[in-house]
Design a protein around this motif. Sequence first.
Motif, PDB file in Angstrom:
ATOM      1  N   UNK A 220       0.811  -1.213  -0.026  1.00  0.00           N
ATOM      2  CA  UNK A 220       0.115   0.138   0.025  1.00  0.00           C
ATOM      3  C   UNK A 220       0.821   1.291  -0.115  1.00  0.00           C
ATOM      4  N   UNK A 221       2.234   1.238   0.475  1.00  0.00           N
ATOM      5  CA  UNK A 221       2.876   2.244   0.661  1.00  0.00           C
ATOM      6  C   UNK A 221       3.978   2.394  -0.571  1.00  0.00           C
ATOM      7  N   UNK A 222       3.889   1.452  -1.597  1.00  0.00           N
ATOM      8  CA  UNK A 222       4.868   1.827  -2.660  1.00  0.00           C
ATOM      9  C   UNK A 222       4.486   2.813  -3.478  1.00  0.00           C
ATOM     10  N   UNK A 223       5.414   3.228  -4.118  1.00  0.00           N
ATOM     11  CA  UNK A 223       5.113   4.577  -5.159  1.00  0.00           C
ATOM     12  C   UNK A 223       4.094   4.137  -6.096  1.00  0.00           C
ATOM     13  N   UNK A 224       3.055   5.183  -6.472  1.00  0.00           N
ATOM     14  CA  UNK A 224       1.822   5.050  -6.951  1.00  0.00           C
ATOM     15  C   UNK A 224       2.045   4.288  -8.487  1.00  0.00           C
ATOM     16  N   UNK A 225       3.240   4.363  -9.139  1.00  0.00           N
ATOM     17  CA  UNK A 225       3.242   3.960 -10.407  1.00  0.00           C
ATOM     18  C   UNK A 225       3.716   2.350 -10.380  1.00  0.00           C
ATOM     19  N   UNK A 226       3.950   1.892  -9.156  1.00  0.00           N
ATOM     20  CA  UNK A 226       4.193   0.172  -8.893  1.00  0.00           C
ATOM     21  C   UNK A 226       2.849  -0.503  -8.484  1.00  0.00           C
ATOM     22  N   UNK A 227       2.826  -1.384  -9.581  1.00  0.00           N
ATOM     23  CA  UNK A 227       1.630  -2.548  -9.107  1.00  0.00           C
ATOM     24  C   UNK A 227       2.173  -3.767  -8.868  1.00  0.00           C
ATOM     25  N   UNK A 228       1.884  -4.285  -7.846  1.00  0.00           N
ATOM     26  CA  UNK A 228       2.073  -5.557  -7.260  1.00  0.00           C
ATOM     27  C   UNK A 228       1.040  -6.634  -7.854  1.00  0.00           C
ATOM     28  N   UNK A 229       1.134  -7.118  -8.895  1.00  0.00           N
ATOM     29  CA  UNK A 229       0.018  -8.049  -9.458  1.00  0.00           C
ATOM     30  C   UNK A 229      -0.436  -9.156  -8.529  1.00  0.00           C
TER      31      UNK A 229
END
Length: 248
Positions: A220-229
């Motif tokens: 939830x706190x990763x940069x907003x351009x990263x998606x963990x699928x």
Amino acid sequence: MIVFITGASAGFGAEMARTFVRNGHQVVMAARRMERLDALAAELGESALPVEMDVTSKKSIDEALAMLPQSWRQIDVLINNAGLALGTAPAHEAPLDDWETMIATNCQGLVTMTRALLPAMVERGSGLVINLGSVAGHYPYPGGNVYGATKAFVEQFTLNLRADLVGTGVRATNLAPGLCGGTEFSNVRFKGNDEAAAKVYEGTTPLTAKDIAETAYWIATLPPHINVNSIEMMPTCQGFSPFNIKRA
């Protein structure tokens, strides 16, 4: 950040609430057992909002969301944590009622919550849905039948959310744990048989609710351009099942 957690009265959900609040975020804690939520809210303070809600009831979901104070309505992160496994009987012996309960909670409740909150996230151009899957959704085992199937649904639904949400700024993750102790999961599965539940973890060092909560917080706190699928977790004491061969 405002986080909405279903199934927040115990286990993963309660530990996630603690983790997000202690790191400075607001958490809407939703579950059926209001007395447990009230106790958790007393522990966590004003940044935790207890809400009585049953994910298997669309009416209950609608009422809970309608009752949220205005300042709590911009949900940044939805964690679809509510879920359960019931029984380990083979498919031809398992009670149909157990199957229906698992489908209603693990699938229907999850999609109803997602559909309720997703449009506002897309409109704002930001948001995250974390769905609690399971390694049971990836690997079959005897007695897993409908529970495993519901978690396979969670996996595929999450990936399809990703397909639909490309370019919107809204993210979606399937968080799939393996053997995890210190929760009610096995007690519920064995319908209150504490001895049977304890044997599941005998001689092991399983994952903990804190492990899952910290992983959800990291996502939830990763940069907003990263998606963990999808993220799959197992304790080192757990491996993959061998093929089941019936010999004459």
